[in-house]
Design an enzyme around this catalytic site. Structure first.
Site, PDB file in Angstrom:
ATOM      1  N   ARG A  34      29.528  23.839  75.729  1.00  0.00           N
ATOM      2  CA  ARG A  34      29.649  24.367  77.096  1.00  0.00           C
ATOM      3  C   ARG A  34      28.347  24.121  77.856  1.00  0.00           C
ATOM      4  O   ARG A  34      28.349  23.817  79.044  1.00  0.00           O
ATOM      5  CB  ARG A  34      30.011  25.866  77.097  1.00  0.00           C
ATOM      6  CG  ARG A  34      29.939  26.491  78.484  1.00  0.00           C
ATOM      7  CD  ARG A  34      30.787  27.745  78.674  1.00  0.00           C
ATOM      8  NE  ARG A  34      30.762  28.661  77.550  1.00  0.00           N
ATOM      9  CZ  ARG A  34      29.729  29.434  77.211  1.00  0.00           C
ATOM     10  NH1 ARG A  34      28.619  29.423  77.931  1.00  0.00           N
ATOM     11  NH2 ARG A  34      29.793  30.219  76.159  1.00  0.00           N
ATOM     12  N   TYR A  63      40.840  19.532 102.201  1.00  0.00           N
ATOM     13  CA  TYR A  63      41.787  19.613 101.092  1.00  0.00           C
ATOM     14  C   TYR A  63      42.415  21.014 101.002  1.00  0.00           C
ATOM     15  O   TYR A  63      41.698  22.022 101.062  1.00  0.00           O
ATOM     16  CB  TYR A  63      41.034  19.264  99.803  1.00  0.00           C
ATOM     17  CG  TYR A  63      41.885  19.311  98.571  1.00  0.00           C
ATOM     18  CD1 TYR A  63      42.875  18.360  98.368  1.00  0.00           C
ATOM     19  CD2 TYR A  63      41.712  20.303  97.618  1.00  0.00           C
ATOM     20  CE1 TYR A  63      43.671  18.406  97.245  1.00  0.00           C
ATOM     21  CE2 TYR A  63      42.505  20.341  96.484  1.00  0.00           C
ATOM     22  CZ  TYR A  63      43.475  19.390  96.306  1.00  0.00           C
ATOM     23  OH  TYR A  63      44.259  19.435  95.200  1.00  0.00           O
ATOM     24  N   ASP A  75      32.498  16.626 100.771  1.00  0.00           N
ATOM     25  CA  ASP A  75      33.547  16.261  99.817  1.00  0.00           C
ATOM     26  C   ASP A  75      33.814  14.770 100.033  1.00  0.00           C
ATOM     27  O   ASP A  75      34.388  14.373 101.047  1.00  0.00           O
ATOM     28  CB  ASP A  75      34.809  17.099 100.085  1.00  0.00           C
ATOM     29  CG  ASP A  75      35.926  16.794  99.097  1.00  0.00           C
ATOM     30  OD1 ASP A  75      35.952  15.674  98.544  1.00  0.00           O
ATOM     31  OD2 ASP A  75      36.785  17.673  98.889  1.00  0.00           O
ATOM     32  N   LYS A  94      40.409  11.427  91.457  1.00  0.00           N
ATOM     33  CA  LYS A  94      40.905  10.462  92.434  1.00  0.00           C
ATOM     34  C   LYS A  94      40.331   9.066  92.155  1.00  0.00           C
ATOM     35  O   LYS A  94      40.480   8.582  91.060  1.00  0.00           O
ATOM     36  CB  LYS A  94      40.593  10.976  93.844  1.00  0.00           C
ATOM     37  CG  LYS A  94      40.984  12.456  94.045  1.00  0.00           C
ATOM     38  CD  LYS A  94      42.481  12.703  93.924  1.00  0.00           C
ATOM     39  CE  LYS A  94      42.846  14.167  93.749  1.00  0.00           C
ATOM     40  NZ  LYS A  94      42.350  15.078  94.764  1.00  0.00           N
TER      41      LYS A  94
HETATM   42  C1  PLP Z   1      42.099  16.366  94.876  1.00  0.00           C
HETATM   43  C2  PLP Z   1      41.030  16.780  95.789  1.00  0.00           C
HETATM   44  C3  PLP Z   1      40.251  17.909  95.501  1.00  0.00           C
HETATM   45  C4  PLP Z   1      40.474  18.785  94.286  1.00  0.00           C
HETATM   46  O1  PLP Z   1      40.276  18.098  93.106  1.00  0.00           O
HETATM   47  P1  PLP Z   1      41.023  18.471  91.702  1.00  0.00           P
HETATM   48  O2  PLP Z   1      40.406  17.502  90.769  1.00  0.00           O
HETATM   49  O3  PLP Z   1      42.477  18.285  91.930  1.00  0.00           O
HETATM   50  O4  PLP Z   1      40.682  19.874  91.414  1.00  0.00           O
HETATM   51  C5  PLP Z   1      39.241  18.235  96.399  1.00  0.00           C
HETATM   52  N1  PLP Z   1      39.027  17.507  97.516  1.00  0.00           N
HETATM   53  C6  PLP Z   1      39.773  16.423  97.820  1.00  0.00           C
HETATM   54  C7  PLP Z   1      39.490  15.649  99.062  1.00  0.00           C
HETATM   55  C8  PLP Z   1      40.787  16.023  96.972  1.00  0.00           C
HETATM   56  O5  PLP Z   1      41.528  14.962  97.293  1.00  0.00           O
END
Ligand code: PLP
Length: 389
Positions: A52, A104, A176, A201
């Site tokens: 962890r 998101y 982000d 992604k």
């Molecule tokens: C998918 C996504 C998230 C969240 O990510 P997870 O891996 O699904 O928790 C946050 N911001 C954006 C822009 C995303 O496309």
């Protein structure tokens, strides 16, 4: 602290964190599937004591991802949401966070249903205009969190101008960057403090793993984020770390191809008569086309517009017909994979956002978000063409 590297982006993505295994020389790094580590005496470990806290495979991934963002530090989490939550949890009850309005949907859900209950204040604002951000900063504002392009309306935020506003107000700025990936945009270069990415992604790019990462050049923030990970435990598994480490090796190739496909398709979609609007930062009709040209750049400096397109078909029957005819595209949440995906944000990714808020921003029930993959362009185009007929 990650090693700064003079190498180009693809060389870094293939070699940083991927050094051959010291013990056996395996070129593909080993997966350290272990929860704990043998200690040579009380308090004498060989760099790791419990997974962890740290794990060699995660450490390799953190070095790799830090190098791609041009960062000194990267901290990896089990999902993108775990990363965003850890970032927001740096703040206390009574602190205020400003966020891009069509961010998101999961960020909205976590903020409003979890951290707001614990006393953190949030405001969702239009972050296209740095002046508007400036006007919303209050005495208790600690963080401005922007998405650019936003999800799913692809609104842009001028990172350089916003970083100046935040620095002047003594407020952290986080971005982000899940849509652009470090291949298409490196926010730290513009003075941003923290970059968040869902590695689920484009970073992983094969729709087979979940992950999240925060990168920064700020040592104090990095230490606090590392502490947050150890204290709250949202760590990614060694196997998931390894899959990601393998995937970023092809990020440049995948992202460039997907973006090239998307740019061609957006131009073509824009010429079709039966579509209400086509939103893509690469189109001259995009109100912030110039900002895309300024800050969305490949590591070599070429302009890049990304792999996401949104279109509005204006009628539910047209939407449902379109979705039912697609063969190359799969109706699914998520994005940035080698395979093209399609979704209806109103009902899917943004289900948690109140209907009136969605409609006010322009997220209609007929808005369709396309994540363009790396299939043959002709096949994607004829799939869309047939479905639009
Ligand atoms: C998918 C996504 C998230 C969240 O990510 P997870 O891996 O699904 O928790 C946050 N911001 C954006 C822009 C995303 O496309």
């Amino acid at each position: 602290m990650a090693k700064k590297s003079k190498w180009g982006f693809s060389t870094k993505s293939i070699h940083v964190g991927n050094e051959a295994d010291k013990e056996m020389g395996s070129v593909s790094p080993p997966i350290h599937l272990t929860s704990t580590f043998k200690q040579d005496g009380v308090g004498k470990n060989r760099g790791h004591d419990y997974s962890r806290v740290s794990n060699p495979t995660r450490q390799r991934l953190e070095e790799n991802l830090a190098s791609l963002d041009g960062a000194n530090y990267a901290v990896c989490y089990s999902t993108g949401m775990a990363a965003t939550t850890a970032l927001f949890q740096l703040f206390d009850a009574g602190d205020h966070i400003l966020i891009s309005r069509n961010t998101y949907g999961g960020t909205f859900r976590m903020s409003m249903n979890v951290l707001k209950r614990q006393g953190i204040e949030f405001d969702w604002i239009d972050t296209r205009d740095p002046e508007n951000i400036k006007n919303h900063i209050k005495s208790n504002t600690r963080l401005v969190h922007v998405e650019t392009p936003t999800n799913p309306l692809l609104e842009l935020c001028d990172l350089e101008a916003t970083a100046k506003v935040c620095t002047k107000a003594d407020v952290y700025l986080s971005v982000d960057n899940s849509f652009m990936s470090p291949y298409g945009q490196r926010p730290l270069e513009f003075g941003v403090d923290v970059v968040m990415q869902s590695s689920t992604k484009s970073l992983s790019g094969h729709s087979d793993v979940l992950g999240g990462v925060l990168t920064t050049n700020n040592e104090d923030l990095a230490e606090r984020l590392q502490f947050m990970l150890k204290a709250t435990g949202g760590v990614p598994s060694p196997f998931d770390n390894w899959i990601l480490l393998r995937s970023t090796k092809t990020l440049a190739l995948r992202y460039q191809k997907a973006s090239d496909n998307a740019a061609e398709l957006a131009k073509w979609l824009n010429e079709q008569k039966n579509i209400g609007r086509v939103i893509y930062p690469g189109l001259k009709s995009h109100p912030q086309h110039e900002i895309a040209r300024k800050q969305q750049r490949t590591p070599k400096g070429d302009i890049i517009y990304g792999n996401m397109i949104s279109i509005d078909l204006d009628a539910k029957e047209a939407r449902d017909h379109f979705l039912s005819q697609l063969e190359v595209f799969t109706l699914a949440e998520s994005l940035g994979g080698v395979e093209s995906l399609v979704c209806v944000p109103y009902n899917m990714t943004h289900a948690a956002v109140p209907d009136d808020a969605k409609l006010e921003m322009g997220i209609t029930e007929t808005l369709i978000r396309l994540s363009i993959g790396i299939e043959n362009l002709e096949d994607i185009k004829s799939d869309l063409s047939k479905a639009l007929d």
